[in-house]
Design a protein around this motif. Structure first.
Motif: not given
Length: 267
Positions: A89-114
């Motif tokens: 569920q968390a990663l579902g949120l992360f990628f929805k936000v990435k698609e919406h705001y265009g976050f870069n790959a490292l932001t996603m990797v850091l969020a998952v790591n945290y």
């Protein structure tokens, strides 16, 4: 979740060719220019001619010595089903936000790591399903603050279809809990650290090499959706990702590049 991410098409191979002109004389001595196509190999000097490895071994040593400090292992699918669901569920949120705001790959990797490190350190109560979503929002917010130049408001990180909506103060309190739980170690070594190390030390600046780096990041985003891959330390995950991309681009020289890359990373 993973469906929203596309691995770059093997059509990248079309970019491995460059046009050049070749001239010759006809029977009357007149010069004729003919446009020919010359193949440009993906990595003619990727691991060989640009060998400045020895000067940068110290940097590589630092990366490899620190990568285990914030390596969290993985969530066992059979033993921790509630955590697996929370992570999904968390990663579902992360990628929805990435698609919406265009976050870069490292932001996603850091969020998952945290998030992985946080939920592995705490026992989430199954009767409080909102806790994992709140933690996900806090982890994504912290990752964006570390990596992005423009960070949305906390309320705006909660995109549509969220089960719960939290006010800013609640998210900020969770951010502090995440920070203290992770002991303020918010700049972990990630596979992207090794992608950047390889490209920087070799001075790779052509459009093709940027395509290579971009392809590695795209593949990595697919990989991190499965917690089982988190078993592997960043250097191993980075090497496997780069080799997979290289195999698509240069299958004929794959074994040669595999040997050289593993030699460079000393794994």
């Amino acid at each position: 979740m993973a469906q929203h991410i596309q691995i770059p098409s093997p059509l990248i191979l079309q970019k491995l060719y460059c046009e050049e002109e070749e001239s010759f004389e006809d029977d009357n001595g007149s010069e004729i220019c003919v446009e020919t196509v010359k193949k440009e190999t993906f990595l003619p000097s990727f691991f060989i001619e640009n060998d400045c490895f020895f000067e940068q071994d110290d940097e590589l040593f630092v990366l490899m010595s620190k990568e285990k400090q914030t390596h969290h292992g993985y969530i066992d699918v059979n033993l921790n089903k509630p955590l697996v669901l929370a992570r999904k569920q968390a990663l579902g949120l992360f990628f929805k936000v990435k698609e919406h705001y265009g976050f870069n790959a490292l932001t996603m990797v850091l969020a998952v790591n945290y998030f992985d490190r946080f939920i592995s350190s705490l026992k989430l109560r199954q009767d409080n399903p909102w806790m994992s979503q709140l933690a996900a929002v806090a982890c994504l917010s912290l990752a964006a603050k570390v990596e992005e130049t423009q960070v949305p408001l906390l309320l705006d990180l909660q995109v549509e279809e969220s089960n719960y909506v939290f006010d800013s103060k609640t998210i900020q309190r969770m951010e502090l809990l995440v920070l203290s739980t992770l002991q303020w170690r918010m700049n972990p070594i990630t596979p992207i650290s090794f992608f950047n190390h390889i490209t920087n030390r070799l001075g790779l600046k052509s459009h093709l090499h940027f395509e290579f780096l971009h392809s590695c990041e795209h593949l990595l985003l697919l990989v991190i959706t499965d917690s089982r891959f988190m078993l592997y330390i960043p250097s191993i995950l980075a090497a496997a990702t780069m080799l997979h991309v290289i195999k698509d681009i240069e299958p004929c020289h794959y074994l040669e590049y595999q040997k050289q890359l593993i030699g460079v990373l000393k794994i």
